[in-house]
Enzyme design. Sequence first.
Site, PDB file in Angstrom:
ATOM      1  N   SER A 228      27.401  53.844 -11.695  1.00  0.00           N
ATOM      2  CA  SER A 228      27.350  55.186 -11.148  1.00  0.00           C
ATOM      3  C   SER A 228      27.743  56.207 -12.224  1.00  0.00           C
ATOM      4  O   SER A 228      27.149  56.241 -13.284  1.00  0.00           O
ATOM      5  CB  SER A 228      28.249  55.245  -9.916  1.00  0.00           C
ATOM      6  OG  SER A 228      27.928  56.321  -9.098  1.00  0.00           O
ATOM      7  N   ASP A 455      18.513  54.017  -3.930  1.00  0.00           N
ATOM      8  CA  ASP A 455      19.920  54.348  -4.166  1.00  0.00           C
ATOM      9  C   ASP A 455      20.187  55.763  -3.676  1.00  0.00           C
ATOM     10  O   ASP A 455      19.498  56.697  -4.078  1.00  0.00           O
ATOM     11  CB  ASP A 455      20.219  54.234  -5.662  1.00  0.00           C
ATOM     12  CG  ASP A 455      21.698  54.328  -5.991  1.00  0.00           C
ATOM     13  OD1 ASP A 455      22.393  55.180  -5.412  1.00  0.00           O
ATOM     14  OD2 ASP A 455      22.160  53.546  -6.836  1.00  0.00           O
ATOM     15  N   HIS A 483      23.786  51.422  -3.330  1.00  0.00           N
ATOM     16  CA  HIS A 483      24.166  52.065  -4.583  1.00  0.00           C
ATOM     17  C   HIS A 483      24.506  50.999  -5.621  1.00  0.00           C
ATOM     18  O   HIS A 483      25.403  50.194  -5.413  1.00  0.00           O
ATOM     19  CB  HIS A 483      25.367  52.974  -4.323  1.00  0.00           C
ATOM     20  CG  HIS A 483      25.782  53.800  -5.493  1.00  0.00           C
ATOM     21  ND1 HIS A 483      24.885  54.304  -6.402  1.00  0.00           N
ATOM     22  CD2 HIS A 483      27.015  54.208  -5.913  1.00  0.00           C
ATOM     23  CE1 HIS A 483      25.549  55.008  -7.320  1.00  0.00           C
ATOM     24  NE2 HIS A 483      26.831  54.945  -7.048  1.00  0.00           N
TER      25      HIS A 483
END
Length: 513
Positions: A228, A455, A483
């Site tokens: 991320s 995502d 994610h």
Amino acid sequence: MDTRRLFRTFALPLATVGLLVSGCTAAGPSSGESDAPGAAGRAAPSAALKPYYGQKLDWRECGVPGFECATMKAPLDYAEPEGDSIELAVSRVKAKGPGKRLGSLLVNPGGPGGSAIGYLQAYAGIGYPAPVRARYDMVAVDPRGVARSEPVECLSGPEMDEYTQVDQTPDDAAEASRLEQAYKDFAAGCEKLSGKILPHVSTEEAARDMDIARAVLGDEKLNYVGASYGTFLGATYAELFPDRAGRLVLDGAMDPALPARELNRDQTAGFETAFKAFAADCVKQADCPLGRTSVADATARLKDFFAKLDASPVPTGEDRRLGESLATTGVIAAMYDDGAWPQLRSALAAAQDGEGAQLLAMADSYYEREADGSYANLMFANAAVNCLDLPAAFDGTDAVRAALPTFEKASPVFGRGFAWASLNCGFWPTQATGKAHAIEAKGAGPIVVVGTTRDPATPYKWAESLAGQLSSGRLLTYDGDGHTAYGRGSDCIDTAINTYLLEGEAPQDGKRC
């Protein structure tokens, strides 16, 4: 709901899956080494930085059995490295074999604001594939301003409770004014409690800290897995120190070339995509609380549910009631992992029946609120880093109102809330030092960029963009929900990444799983 550009992810159950919100981008290099992008990767540390690069870590047992902890020092301000220093927390679990040790593998779960040490000790250090853990010392550094590394603080627990309940989809000027004041109070609290560190928690500075960590760990190059927001941190490191970039995995990639408003709008669309995937699954389930007809009908029902909560919050069994903002946050939390969808169906059904405790618990998990009413510093660090990395998306309520149509087009469900949440940096007490720009990292070896097609937090097109920007980027695609991808059940993804980490063989650019 507070979507202040937070992308953190833990590959863990929902109880520890964190927040999200759109991105950041660093300024160009500006340390005591060199002002030329990439030059720092070839230059020796300046005289002022040598004491930091030469320090010895005093390891001790800590927390979880098998893990060691230490404290590392770095300059508070890299522009004045002879000035004050900052202490950064480090943790590791040593490689135990079999096989030749490959050095250290740093991990970062994203955020910004997610504790890398918490991630290491709760998951990566015990849950990463055994062959990887056998040959690497698994290492984490809590970035400056985060968790154990001189954390940014802004509000007390009761103040955060009040803040998280502020209406983030204002219906009139009075409600918009209250939201604006909440952002101003939040920023003022950060300045009051953490004013010294606020100008020095940028992603660039955190990347420079990682190079000190690499040196004191005894590694010639940095090996790294970032998820991320951690992908932006890793890409920034490769930009600053291309010759020191080893095997880098950037999973759930951000696009550093986008300004804040575009990042936020893209992320809004990402959550819409994720919600549609949830809704398509939900309408097939006997317990779906959003009807069993179509995605369009499910969307309309959720919007109607949020509107009812806005007018009349429901009880939760405690002093806080479940209103629209907290309910939306709870739904957003479940979009990170399709494994949380059954939990979300149950929570929505209960809330529709007037029992908001389940959905409140999901929101509390998102905010990292403890049972005693205290909060981790995740949201504080998140804002501090994001507002330093990029100029604000909006500078006032008029600008937000003008942009509402494009956000609502991106997501009929979440658009208004995401647009108003993008206002938070407009009142930040420190000026942004970064700007949006493409990262090429010329001279670095192959860098694996991983994108998940649905995502919510880091839309797939960001992975495509970052892989295209990096001169040595290799795009690895996971066709799925949730994610990030590594360690989430895809043998194809895990095998490709394990092969790269263990053998140095990067997957073919464009490989799909």
